[in-house]
Write a protein that holds these residues in place. Structure first.
Motif, mmCIF file in Angstrom:
data_model
loop_
_atom_site.group_PDB
_atom_site.id
_atom_site.type_symbol
_atom_site.label_atom_id
_atom_site.label_comp_id
_atom_site.label_asym_id
_atom_site.label_seq_id
_atom_site.Cartn_x
_atom_site.Cartn_y
_atom_site.Cartn_z
ATOM 1 N N CYS A 31 0.800 -1.233 0.000
ATOM 2 C CA CYS A 31 0.000 0.000 0.000
ATOM 3 C C CYS A 31 0.832 1.282 0.000
ATOM 4 N N PRO A 45 -5.397 8.518 -1.499
ATOM 5 C CA PRO A 45 -5.689 9.419 -0.376
ATOM 6 C C PRO A 45 -4.968 9.018 0.910
ATOM 7 N N LEU A 47 -4.472 7.654 4.573
ATOM 8 C CA LEU A 47 -5.145 6.575 5.302
ATOM 9 C C LEU A 47 -4.867 6.733 6.796
ATOM 10 N N LEU A 55 -15.627 5.976 6.345
ATOM 11 C CA LEU A 55 -15.494 4.670 5.710
ATOM 12 C C LEU A 55 -15.567 3.616 6.811
ATOM 13 N N THR A 63 -13.477 -2.128 0.058
ATOM 14 C CA THR A 63 -12.595 -1.327 -0.807
ATOM 15 C C THR A 63 -11.266 -2.042 -1.034
ATOM 16 N N ILE A 64 -10.694 -2.583 0.034
ATOM 17 C CA ILE A 64 -9.379 -3.223 -0.104
ATOM 18 C C ILE A 64 -9.515 -4.544 -0.864
ATOM 19 N N ARG A 68 -11.576 -0.001 -6.257
ATOM 20 C CA ARG A 68 -12.564 0.975 -6.717
ATOM 21 C C ARG A 68 -12.502 1.011 -8.230
ATOM 22 N N THR A 71 -10.351 3.471 -10.965
ATOM 23 C CA THR A 71 -9.326 4.249 -10.266
ATOM 24 C C THR A 71 -8.077 3.378 -10.141
ATOM 25 N N MET A 73 -6.960 2.290 -7.484
ATOM 26 C CA MET A 73 -7.130 1.395 -6.345
ATOM 27 C C MET A 73 -7.644 0.048 -6.821
ATOM 28 N N HIS A 142 -14.726 12.821 -7.993
ATOM 29 C CA HIS A 142 -13.769 13.876 -7.647
ATOM 30 C C HIS A 142 -13.483 14.798 -8.835
HETATM 31 C C1 HEC Z 1 -1.564 1.920 -7.270
HETATM 32 C C2 HEC Z 1 -1.916 2.807 -6.173
HETATM 33 C C3 HEC Z 1 -2.607 2.208 -4.960
HETATM 34 C C4 HEC Z 1 -2.225 1.133 -4.192
HETATM 35 C C5 HEC Z 1 -0.997 0.237 -4.385
HETATM 36 C C6 HEC Z 1 -3.186 1.027 -3.136
HETATM 37 N N1 HEC Z 1 -4.122 2.013 -3.263
HETATM 38 FE FE1 HEC Z 1 -5.680 2.320 -2.007
HETATM 39 N N2 HEC Z 1 -6.343 3.835 -3.185
HETATM 40 C C7 HEC Z 1 -5.689 4.320 -4.290
HETATM 41 C C8 HEC Z 1 -6.486 5.368 -4.883
HETATM 42 C C9 HEC Z 1 -6.126 6.189 -6.125
HETATM 43 C C10 HEC Z 1 -7.633 5.490 -4.093
HETATM 44 C C11 HEC Z 1 -8.819 6.451 -4.310
HETATM 45 C C12 HEC Z 1 -9.878 5.746 -5.131
HETATM 46 C C13 HEC Z 1 -11.096 6.619 -5.370
HETATM 47 O O1 HEC Z 1 -11.007 7.552 -6.157
HETATM 48 O O2 HEC Z 1 -12.127 6.352 -4.715
HETATM 49 C C14 HEC Z 1 -7.500 4.518 -3.028
HETATM 50 C C15 HEC Z 1 -8.437 4.351 -2.036
HETATM 51 C C16 HEC Z 1 -8.261 3.544 -0.926
HETATM 52 C C17 HEC Z 1 -9.148 3.493 0.194
HETATM 53 C C18 HEC Z 1 -10.416 4.303 0.362
HETATM 54 C C19 HEC Z 1 -10.095 5.625 1.004
HETATM 55 C C20 HEC Z 1 -11.287 6.521 1.168
HETATM 56 O O3 HEC Z 1 -11.191 7.456 1.940
HETATM 57 O O4 HEC Z 1 -12.319 6.333 0.493
HETATM 58 C C21 HEC Z 1 -8.629 2.593 1.081
HETATM 59 C C22 HEC Z 1 -9.208 2.224 2.426
HETATM 60 C C23 HEC Z 1 -7.415 2.086 0.498
HETATM 61 N N3 HEC Z 1 -7.225 2.677 -0.728
HETATM 62 C C24 HEC Z 1 -6.608 1.158 1.098
HETATM 63 C C25 HEC Z 1 -5.508 0.571 0.471
HETATM 64 C C26 HEC Z 1 -4.723 -0.491 1.057
HETATM 65 C C27 HEC Z 1 -4.941 -1.070 2.440
HETATM 66 C C28 HEC Z 1 -3.781 -0.813 0.153
HETATM 67 C C29 HEC Z 1 -2.756 -1.923 0.244
HETATM 68 C C30 HEC Z 1 -3.299 -3.237 0.447
HETATM 69 C C31 HEC Z 1 -3.951 0.064 -1.001
HETATM 70 N N4 HEC Z 1 -5.002 0.887 -0.781
HETATM 71 C C32 HEC Z 1 -3.152 0.066 -2.139
HETATM 72 C C33 HEC Z 1 -4.486 3.882 -4.796
HETATM 73 C C34 HEC Z 1 -3.801 2.758 -4.350
#
Ligand code: HEC
Length: 494
Positions: A31, A45, A47, A55, A63-64, A68, A71, A73, A142
């Motif tokens: 992450c 964003p 965390l 959330l 979400t994890i 999403r 995006t 994520m 967004h």
């Molecule tokens: C390649 C980039 C990337 C990786 C790697 C990644 N994320 Fe994300 N994550 C994002 C993005 C971009 C968003 C926003 C998505 C959206 O627009 O809703 C997000 C959103 C989230 C959200 C929601 C936040 C909110 O306020 O709505 C969570 C929780 C989250 N990620 C957890 C994780 C976790 C835990 C990991 C590792 C297991 C992880 N992410 C790995 C890019 C990433």
């Protein structure tokens, strides 16, 4: 021998749930590249617990696990076990071991000013009347749409920072709009040349911003760290960080919101954790310049009378609603308002020769109307359900409210400000959430949000209540008419 075999069997049968340090390691591996090693954010964003308040556990897991759509994520269900995902949720919703720091140096590192800032177009590069523009925040993906307020056609649409928060604010001439995001990004945008002109990260978790009456200073209300930040409005260069603590310097407080108190030439801030209301001079250099008004309990939702002589504030959970005289700096009245008024959406109008204030209630299917001289309840107007927003305009005898927090969240109601009665109930798109109204600059049209991912902005004739136009949008939340805001129209909150 026997105990060893027993232990081995246990290990096979019941793998232990991941421990805290394993969660940190998982975070580092999967992450951190997007959400930052410190969890302050990056391509994704922040965390941190303050940022993830909305959330809830199951949504965070979802979400994890599944990501999403559309995006960066991605979903982790194929790589991480249910236990590992649960451990990650626990990890990101627990405060970091070392309290996060966001100081002047960190702010300066994120400060950006467009090289074009001194040679911006002298006139709008578009055909729309710049004072009639409407800024629409599309929270679903967004983005921000800038809408021509005469033709109701988009002028442009651009990506914003993640999760804009608290309502954008305009420069006094209406040319620039400044946004705050949940993660603390402050962005200034030019409505003439249609581009971002400056940006800074003023905090890690931010509630809202206000712009001084003379347009010189931006104030930012933060939850994390517990600060109020003053920026130079034109360039967003940081001026002052005010640590928010009680007079003894002991208890520190989150800042619920900051407001421009135009006729007073100051800012007023609502504190979440300390029983004080703050009045902050525009030129404040630190907490020593703040005027503290003691209150019985922390007040975190405000309504100001149009002259900013009095403030109505409610305590968390609405157990108390009090009137504060801002000149005397003290409480002058307690109001019985049992339905949890949403004072932040309160508006004022003239009724039978007196100024009344009206607010929806978060826990009562009614709009409360109060005389701002006697502070007596003039009328409780029953509605279809507990609501969130209320809007009117000098050019219309009607105000519009929603039933956003009830089963009837697809319903809007129109109240006649002369009779204090509901005159029309509409269900714009049955089964789909409707909420937040803004009037056009002349009060002739009312714009309603269909608050869904495949939502829309609906334009109504404000006199006949007929639908005039439907513009598809992605969960449009707030919409803000430049001229209604800069003239401080009494039909809208500020
Ligand atoms: C390649 C980039 C990337 C990786 C790697 C990644 N994320 Fe994300 N994550 C994002 C993005 C971009 C968003 C926003 C998505 C959206 O627009 O809703 C997000 C959103 C989230 C959200 C929601 C936040 C909110 O306020 O709505 C969570 C929780 C989250 N990620 C957890 C994780 C976790 C835990 C990991 C590792 C297991 C992880 N992410 C790995 C890019 C990433």
């Amino acid at each position: 021998m026997r105990s060893l075999a027993f232990a081995a069997a246990l290990l096979l049968l019941a793998p232990a749930a991941p421990r805290a340090q394993d969660a940190a390691a998982l975070y580092g591996t999967h992450c951190a590249q997007c959400h930052g090693a410190d969890r302050f954010g990056g391509a994704g964003p922040a965390l941190l617990p303050e940022n993830l308040e909305r959330l809830r556990g199951p949504q965070a897991i979802e979400t994890i696990a599944n990501g999403r759509p559309a995006t960066q994520m991605g979903g982790y269900a194929d790589r991480l076990s249910g236990d590992e995902i649960a451990a990650l949720v626990a990890y990101i919703t627990t405060p970091p071991a070392t309290p996060p720091v966001w100081d002047m140096a960190a702010m300066r590192d994120t400060h950006w000013v467009s090289p074009d800032i001194d040679r911006l177009a002298a006139a709008p590069v578009h055909e729309a009347d710049p004072l009639h523009l409407v800024v629409v925040v599309e929270s679903g993906d967004h983005h921000v749409t800038i809408l021509d307020g005469d033709r109701f056609e988009p002028v442009t649409r651009f990506q914003s920072r993640f999760a804009l928060h608290g309502g954008p604010k305009f420069s006094p001439d209406g040319r620039f709009v400044t946004f705050a995001s949940r993660d603390g990004w402050i962005t200034r945008y030019d409505l003439y040349s249609l581009q971002v002109v400056a940006e800074i990260r003023a905090g890690l978790n931010t509630r809202n911003l206000a712009i001084a009456d003379d347009g010189s200073v931006v104030a930012v209300a933060n939850y994390l760290p517990r600060t109020l930040v003053l920026l130079d409005a034109a360039t967003l260069a940081p001026r002052t960080i005010i640590d928010v603590a009680d007079a003894a310097g002991e208890a520190r407080s989150r800042v619920s919101a900051v407001y421009q108190a135009a006729p007073r030439g100051s800012f007023i801030a609502a504190l979440k954790d300390v029983a004080e209301v703050w009045e902050i001079p525009i030129a404040a250099r630190g907490a020593q310049d703040v005027r503290r008004i003691r209150t019985g309990e922390p007040l975190d939702d405000f309504f100001f009378d149009p002259a900013y002589r009095t403030l109505v504030g409610s305590s968390r959970g609405g157990s108390q609603t009090v009137v504060i005289d801002l000149d005397q700096g003290q409480e002058i009245r307690r109001l019985a308002m049992p339905g949890l008024p949403h004072l932040g959406s309160g508006i004022a109008w003239n009724w039978q020769g007196r100024t009344v204030m009206a607010t929806p209630n978060l826990k009562d299917a009614a709009v409360s109307v109060i005389d701002t001289t006697t502070w007596e309840l003039v009328r409780r107007i029953p509605t279809a359900g507990a609501g969130f927003f209320l809007r009117g305009h000098e050019g219309s005898p009607y105000v519009w409210t929603d039933a956003f927090l009830s089963r009837n969240r697809d319903t809007m109601q129109i109240i006649d400000t002369r009779t204090l009665e509901v005159v029309r109930t509409i269900r714009p798109e049955p089964g789909r959430t409707a909420g937040h109204v803004e009037f056009s600059h002349d009060g002739r049209h009312a714009m309603v949000s269909i608050w869904e991912m495949d939502g829309a902005l609906l334009v109504y004739d404000a006199a006949t209540f007929q639908l005039v136009k439907r513009i598809p949008m992605v969960k449009p939340s707030g919409k803000y008419s430049v001229i209604n805001k800069i003239t401080r129209s009494s039909g809208t909150s500020h």
